[in-house]
Design a protein around this motif. Structure first.
Motif, mmCIF file in Angstrom:
data_model
loop_
_atom_site.group_PDB
_atom_site.id
_atom_site.type_symbol
_atom_site.label_atom_id
_atom_site.label_comp_id
_atom_site.label_asym_id
_atom_site.label_seq_id
_atom_site.Cartn_x
_atom_site.Cartn_y
_atom_site.Cartn_z
ATOM 1 N N THR A 175 -40.514 28.297 33.015
ATOM 2 C CA THR A 175 -40.590 27.343 34.120
ATOM 3 C C THR A 175 -39.915 26.032 33.750
ATOM 4 N N THR A 176 -39.741 25.236 34.758
ATOM 5 C CA THR A 176 -39.121 23.918 34.545
ATOM 6 C C THR A 176 -40.131 22.875 34.106
ATOM 7 N N GLU A 177 -41.383 23.286 33.815
ATOM 8 C CA GLU A 177 -42.392 22.314 33.381
ATOM 9 C C GLU A 177 -42.010 21.654 32.065
ATOM 10 N N ILE A 178 -41.263 22.370 31.247
ATOM 11 C CA ILE A 178 -40.911 21.797 29.943
ATOM 12 C C ILE A 178 -39.709 20.866 30.051
ATOM 13 N N LEU A 179 -39.064 20.814 31.213
ATOM 14 C CA LEU A 179 -37.918 19.929 31.398
ATOM 15 C C LEU A 179 -38.361 18.605 32.008
ATOM 16 N N HIS A 180 -37.720 17.541 31.602
ATOM 17 C CA HIS A 180 -37.959 16.240 32.222
ATOM 18 C C HIS A 180 -37.500 16.321 33.684
ATOM 19 N N PRO A 181 -38.251 15.698 34.604
ATOM 20 C CA PRO A 181 -37.885 15.801 36.034
ATOM 21 C C PRO A 181 -36.453 15.390 36.333
ATOM 22 N N ASP A 182 -35.883 14.488 35.541
ATOM 23 C CA ASP A 182 -34.514 14.034 35.807
ATOM 24 C C ASP A 182 -33.475 15.139 35.607
ATOM 25 N N TYR A 183 -33.848 16.218 34.890
ATOM 26 C CA TYR A 183 -32.870 17.257 34.544
ATOM 27 C C TYR A 183 -33.170 18.599 35.210
ATOM 28 N N VAL A 184 -34.260 18.667 35.985
ATOM 29 C CA VAL A 184 -34.670 19.957 36.563
ATOM 30 C C VAL A 184 -33.626 20.495 37.532
ATOM 31 N N GLU A 185 -33.188 19.671 38.471
ATOM 32 C CA GLU A 185 -32.245 20.132 39.493
ATOM 33 C C GLU A 185 -30.936 20.582 38.856
ATOM 34 N N GLU A 186 -30.429 19.814 37.926
ATOM 35 C CA GLU A 186 -29.164 20.162 37.282
ATOM 36 C C GLU A 186 -29.304 21.449 36.472
ATOM 37 N N ALA A 187 -30.424 21.602 35.750
ATOM 38 C CA ALA A 187 -30.647 22.802 34.946
ATOM 39 C C ALA A 187 -30.754 24.045 35.834
ATOM 40 N N ASN A 188 -31.489 23.933 36.944
ATOM 41 C CA ASN A 188 -31.605 25.080 37.860
ATOM 42 C C ASN A 188 -30.249 25.483 38.410
ATOM 43 N N HIS A 189 -29.432 24.500 38.722
ATOM 44 C CA HIS A 189 -28.087 24.798 39.245
ATOM 45 C C HIS A 189 -27.262 25.553 38.204
ATOM 46 N N LEU A 190 -27.293 25.090 36.967
ATOM 47 C CA LEU A 190 -26.521 25.748 35.915
ATOM 48 C C LEU A 190 -27.021 27.177 35.681
#
Length: 548
Positions: free
Chosen positions: A66-81
């Motif tokens: 899940t994206t819980e381990i990612l900082h909120p500032d990077y979630v959208e960019e990480a999901n896109h990649l």
């Protein structure tokens, strides 16, 4: 058939070996690695990954990453990649971002993601490798803030600064000088020659001075004039230095420009500005030094020289020829620093350093490599903070705490001893009181009783009775209870209660106290009422004995 079985066995063996190699690399790669299935669920995660995010494998297995381990500032960019990677638009990606550990702390990691597909191009799994860059990020942020401070100091200095190329083209100019001249940065940098800013009759003098600058390396107190964009003339005082490359070829100039119309003010600003740039290294409040890989000091500031007990930086440079043996109290410490620098950009350590007088200073050091353009190490640069007093204070505090614990233990023992003594004194007091009361009852009162039965005058009998009554007040605990403020018995009622308790009748008490019998009866009723015995049946003597 046997040959086919043998071939299969050989194939199995050939597969096992790569799998073992892969597993070994997976577990011992030195970075956090996780293997996900096509839906993004965890398949495998090595110990580095578990340590990096702070979760156990039991908490992760068979669950999606899940994206819980990612900082909120990077979630959208990480999901896109990731979606781009799943769709096959990209094979993988490399990106740096913040991760949130289970305990809430943040880590900066460099992420490398790659896909594993079958021959038909179907996605089988995704391999994600994360390199912990937290310490590097902290150092980079610190350097960034430092660079921004220097840049702000350069751009907003009280004097103008500019740099010129070999042909006089303006390469740099700070905001101060641009504002004086009325130009924007885009109008000047790389587009104007310095001769475009000076009067025509001063061009020859400038070219001669500029030639001397490139040859000699510096020019001081050059007076001249600059033409502002609006045509006004600005009188200036210029000081320039030349910057050369490693081969001695001229690269650019560094010039300080002062408004000569307020020379007195500018002279003060110049002194301050020169002090800032000249003493940025030498007069820093913390120790700073530069030295070669083999331990020779190249440069040291005043703060560090004072830390080491020297009078000047020149004295240090003339005496210290090998920092490993002359500065480090243990030469192995320097070897450890060099070894650590082979793996990290920055090394932080607390080591003992030897002062000039032989005493030891505890220093907190930050060491980094300064690398040349070709990648070779030019020299090492270090920042050292003297934490000797802090270490001594910590040791003194620990010793003080130890002493206080010992004193507290001693006080507890003394307190215990005092409690024992107090208890002993209380017991002795009770025993003394009991012996005193017993002696009165056994050795005094019987003789008084015999004396009352002998022929006595009326006044003698009264005195004897009074003495007996007072002794009864002193000796009888029963009498002491009766005289308490809670019962509120009068002195006469106490005397009568004591005689009733001994079995005396009202008539006998009247004779002993030389009173009338009806008076005694009246007092007896009062005693019953005050003792709460008014409505209780039974003789007063028995009730008084049970009360005692």
């Amino acid at each position: 058939m046997i040959a086919k079985i043998t071939d299969c066995q050989g194939t199995d063996g050939a597969l096992v070996e790569p799998e073992n190699i892969y597993r070994t690399l997976f577990e011992n790669a030195g970075v956090a690695i996780v293997n996900l299935d096509a839906q993004g669920n965890y398949l495998h995660a090595n110990e580095h990954y578990l340590e990096f995010i702070g979760y156990s494998w039991e908490e992760l297995k068979n669950r999606p990453m899940t994206t819980e381990i990612l900082h909120p500032d990077y979630v959208e960019e990480a999901n896109h990649l990731i979606e781009q990677q799943k769709c096959g638009r990209i094979k993988g990606f490399t990106h740096e971002m913040y991760f949130i550990r289970k305990d809430g702390t943040r880590r900066w990691g460099e992420v490398r993601s790659a896909t594993n597909r079958d021959r038909q191009g179907r996605l089988l799994s995704i391999v994600v490798a994360i390199t912990d860059r937290t310490e590097r990020k902290k150092a980079e942020d610190k350097l960034k803030r430092y660079a921004e401070a220097i840049r702000d100091l350069y751009e907003n200095a009280p004097c103008g600064y500019h740099s010129l190329a070999e042909d006089g083209t303006i390469l740099r100019m700070n905001d101060t000088e641009l504002s004086w001249l009325g130009y924007s940065r885009d109008e000047v940098i790389g587009k104007m020659n310095y001769t475009d800013l000076i009067p025509a009759d001063q061009e020859d003098a400038f070219r001669k001075s500029f030639t001397l600058l490139k040859r000699q390396g510096s020019r001081r107190n050059i007076e001249g004039e600059l033409i502002r964009k609006n045509g006004d003339v600005l009188s200036v005082l210029i000081e320039s230095t030349a910057v050369y490359d490693q081969d001695g070829r001229y690269l650019l100039s560094r010039s300080s420009v002062f408004d000569n119309t307020e020379r007195k003010r500018v002279e003060k600003a110049l002194a301050e500005s020169e002090a800032i740039y000249r003493n940025l290294f030498e007069n820093a409040s913390i120790g700073m030094c530069q030295f070669t890989m083999d331990g020779k000091l190249l440069r040291i500031n005043k703060a560090y020289a004072r830390m080491l007990g020297y009078d000047s930086t020149e004295e240090v440079l003339s005496i210290v020829t090998d920092s490993a043996t002359q500065i480090h109290a243990d030469p192995r410490n320097r070897e450890e620093l060099l070894s650590a620098l082979n793996h990290r950009d920055w090394v932080y350590a607390e080591h003992p350093y030897r002062r000039k007088d032989g005493s030891i200073m505890i220093g907190k050091a930050t060491i980094r490599k300064v690398v040349k353009q070709d990648g070779a190490t030019a020299y090492l640069e270090g920042i050292v903070e003297d934490i000797t007093e802090r270490k001594q204070a910590e040791a003194a505090l620990a010793q003080r705490e130890k002493e206080l614990r010992i004193k507290a233990q001693n006080l507890m023992e003394v307190n215990t001893t005092l409690n024992v003594l107090l208890n002993t004194l209380e017991r002795d007091q009770e025993e003394l009181k009991e012996r005193f009361l017993l002696n009165i009852q056994k050795l005094v009162l019987p003789y008084l009783d015999r004396l009352k039965k002998s022929p006595l005058r009326q006044d003698q009998l009264g005195c004897l009775q009074t003495a007996e009554a007072h002794l009864m007040d002193i000796a009888s605990p029963f009498a002491q209870r009766l005289t308490s403020s809670f019962l509120n018995l009068t002195k006469t009622e106490v005397q009568i209660a004591c005689l009733v308790k001994e079995g005396k009748t009202s008539k006998e008490i009247a004779e002993l106290l030389n009173a009338k019998q009806r008076v005694i009866e009246f007092h007896r009723e009062n005693i019953r009422m005050k003792l709460g015995l008014k409505n209780k049946k039974g003789r007063l003597a028995m009730l008084l004995r049970s009360f005692a």
